[in-house]
Design an enzyme around this catalytic site. Structure first.
Site, short mmCIF file in Angstrom:
data_model
loop_
_atom_site.label_atom_id
_atom_site.label_comp_id
_atom_site.label_asym_id
_atom_site.label_seq_id
_atom_site.Cartn_x
_atom_site.Cartn_y
_atom_site.Cartn_z
N GLU A 1 -0.08 1.57 -5.85
CA GLU A 1 0.13 0.30 -5.15
C GLU A 1 0.26 -0.86 -6.13
OE1 GLU A 1 -3.08 -0.15 -2.30
OE2 GLU A 1 -3.45 2.01 -2.39
N HIS B 1 0.85 -1.19 0.00
CA HIS B 1 0.00 0.00 0.00
C HIS B 1 0.89 1.25 0.00
CE1 HIS B 1 -3.12 2.83 1.23
NE2 HIS B 1 -4.01 1.87 1.09
#
Length: 363
Positions: A335, A237
């Site tokens: 991401e 992330h």
């Protein structure tokens, strides 16, 4: 992240985009059968069963420094064992243990054992290219908000807690080295009573971080050490420092996408990306399937980053806009992800690499 609920099956004419990882014997990587929904911010409080370090197994609770500005005994011991040229184990914020990688050219990266999270990457003479949110806490009570957090063994909400458990446990140092001036750290994560209470499988995860000249490379390996199969989804992330008003991403044209409009979150839009250059004029929460292995991020601050991958099949772009008014102008998330379940039989492994490279100066 904001709320998004979607459940659909993949057929020959449509993709269901997003993730809720299946239990064992569920869809394999070839099935692309997915369900994805985002029901709470990425760094929301953990469930009550794990909200306090005193309630976690000792292997889960991050060590605290004996003094506010002191060095923990664990950090000292780990540094004696693993410290080498360009690799130093220290006490970081909140007394959490971190590893500092320092290149001969003046580059630097910081990695916290709690969450196995890379929180900083600076090229020689430059500013931090990663971003840690101002609301981040370093207490061992919740995931670190920023850098390169792990989502494993589940991306998003699903059958277990939001984004899995790898981001809120302490990883072990497996090895360190310095090969040709590139300091290298390998972290390891294995099952504990805590992880088994959430996801009852035997596994081994290693995360290798290599600091190079204007480059930061990571490699994640998941191995099934159980006697039965399991499936998982995962993502890095990644938070990047940016001027969101000038930021753009290229490389996703033609990819299948699922976009959640800020004005109508209950009705995500599925389609194909037709833009060469993707900007962030407002709220952005978009998943891309079967992405190319190179994306380019212009952070709007005079730098371009090449984001290369091997093994990561998908990507997510996110900026929370006014839902995170205090800092949304200062970062974007690009991401690398594995959004369809990977099923591993006993003894099998899965590997994904990410290479972040600082390109030429824009200004």
């Amino acid at each position: 992240m904001a709320l998004l609920k979607l459940s659909s099956a993949i057929c020959s004419s449509a993709f269901a985009l997003g993730v809720a990882p299946s239990l064992p014997h569920a869809a394999s990587t070839s099935s692309r059968s997915l369900s994805w929904k985002r029901s709470s911010p990425f760094h929301g409080a953990l469930p009550s069963t794990v909200s306090s370090p005193s309630g976690l197994p000792s292997s889960v609770v991050a060590p605290r420094a004996s003094q506010a500005t002191g060095v923990s005994a664990e950090a000292e011991n780990l540094n004696e064992k693993y410290g080498t040229e360009g690799v130093k184990v220290q006490s970081g914020e909140g007394g959490l243990t971190k590893v500092v990688l320092s290149g001969r050219d003046g580059s630097e990266a910081e990695v916290y054992l709690y969450g196995g999270c890379v929180t900083s990457w600076k090229a020689a003479g430059g500013k931090d290219l990663l971003f840690v949110r101002p609301d981040a806490v370093f207490t061992g009570k919740k995931p670190i908000s920023g850098g390169l957090p792990h989502c494993f063994p589940q991306f998003g909400p699903g059958v277990i807690q939001q984004h899995g458990f790898a981001r809120n446990v302490t990883w072990d140092i497996a090895s360190t080295q310095n090969d040709g001036g590139s300091p290298t750290l390998v972290l390891g994560l294995k099952p504990s009573d805590y992880s088994r209470s959430i996801w009852n499988y035997e596994f081994s995860v290693t995360f290798k971080i290599v600091l190079g000249e204007k480059k930061l490379t990571t490699e994640m390996v998941v191995e099934n050490t159980d006697t039965k199969s399991f499936s998982f989804t995962t993502a890095l992330h990644s938070y990047f420092r940016a001027d969101v008003s000038k930021t753009s991403v290229t490389g996703l044209k033609g990819c299948k996408r699922l976009d959640k409009p800020y004005e109508d979150p209950a009705n995500p839009v599925e389609g194909s990306e037709d833009r060469n250059v993707i900007e962030f004029p407002g709220f952005v929460d978009t998943m891309y399937m079967n992405t190319p292995n190179v994306l380019v991020l212009d952070n709007g601050l005079g730098e371009k980053l090449s984001i290369r991958n091997e093994g990561w099949t998908d990507a997510v772009l996110w900026n929370p806009y006014l839902t995170m008014e205090a800092c949304y102008k200062d970062f974007v998330c690009v991401e690398n992800a594995q959004l369809s379940p990977v099923e591993l039989q006993p003894g099998q492994s899965w590997t994904a690499k990410q290479s972040l490279s600082l390109g030429y100066m824009v200004n």
